[in-house]
Design an enzyme around this catalytic site. Structure first.
Site, PDB file in Angstrom:
ATOM      1  N   ARG A  35       0.885  -1.165   0.000  1.00  0.00           N
ATOM      2  CA  ARG A  35       0.000   0.000   0.000  1.00  0.00           C
ATOM      3  C   ARG A  35       0.919   1.209   0.000  1.00  0.00           C
ATOM      4  NH1 ARG A  35      -3.036   3.858   0.625  1.00  0.00           N
ATOM      5  NH2 ARG A  35      -5.209   3.782   1.235  1.00  0.00           N
ATOM      6  N   GLU A  43     -11.510   4.400  -5.323  1.00  0.00           N
ATOM      7  CA  GLU A  43     -11.803   2.971  -5.461  1.00  0.00           C
ATOM      8  C   GLU A  43     -12.052   2.657  -6.938  1.00  0.00           C
ATOM      9  OE1 GLU A  43     -11.675   0.695  -2.977  1.00  0.00           O
ATOM     10  OE2 GLU A  43     -11.019   2.305  -1.655  1.00  0.00           O
ATOM     11  N   ARG A  77      -1.060  -5.625   4.467  1.00  0.00           N
ATOM     12  CA  ARG A  77      -0.218  -5.085   3.400  1.00  0.00           C
ATOM     13  C   ARG A  77       0.921  -4.263   4.015  1.00  0.00           C
ATOM     14  NH1 ARG A  77      -4.997  -2.066   0.197  1.00  0.00           N
ATOM     15  NH2 ARG A  77      -5.076  -1.140   2.276  1.00  0.00           N
TER      16      ARG A  77
END
Length: 144
Positions: A35, A43, A77
């Site tokens: 990330r 999104e 992540r």
């Protein structure tokens, strides 16, 4: 705490702020979901979500990346500052109007805040919309 740099190859792009990189030595590669620190891209189903993903792919897909891991998020992540080649990926996404500076980290990244102000003032990317919806608001509203 000193942050060590990982040299990796980007093998997948999930969206405008997440990628998968293969890091380590040949024969002992470890895939790593990353990330990008300090930004939040739209999104995929949101306006400019696909453009943000495509732009990140142009910057990084099948490119060497330098990751400066900072943290791990609640999805497991690695949160990292990412450079693909010589490009600061967070700065490139924000400059293109394809990501917001993530508010909780804005004070630690004043250069990104300036880039966002410039992109917004010139109506780049998502800033061309009359009322762009921040991804964190979108997730709250639509992903319950």
């Amino acid at each position: 705490m000193p942050v060590s740099a990982l040299l990796c190859l980007v093998v997948a792009i999930s969206d405008g702020d997440t990628l998968t990189a293969r890091c380590g030595t040949p024969g002992a590669y470890q895939p790593m979901k990353v990330r990008i620190a300090a930004i939040d891209a739209p999104e995929r189903k949101q306006a400019f979500g696909q453009r943000a993903q495509q732009h990140l792919a142009q910057l990084c897909f099948k490119q060497r990346a330098t990751l400066h891991a900072m943290d791990e998020d609640h999805y497991g992540r690695t949160v990292a500052n990412v450079r693909c080649g010589t490009t600061d990926v967070a700065a490139a996404q924000v400059s293109a109007g394809l990501a917001w500076v993530y508010t909780p980290y804005a004070s630690e990244h004043p250069h990104l805040v300036r880039l966002q102000q410039q992109a917004r003032a010139s109506g780049k990317g998502l800033w061309a919309q009359p009322r762009p919806l921040a991804p964190w608001s979108y997730r709250q509203r639509y992903q319950r």
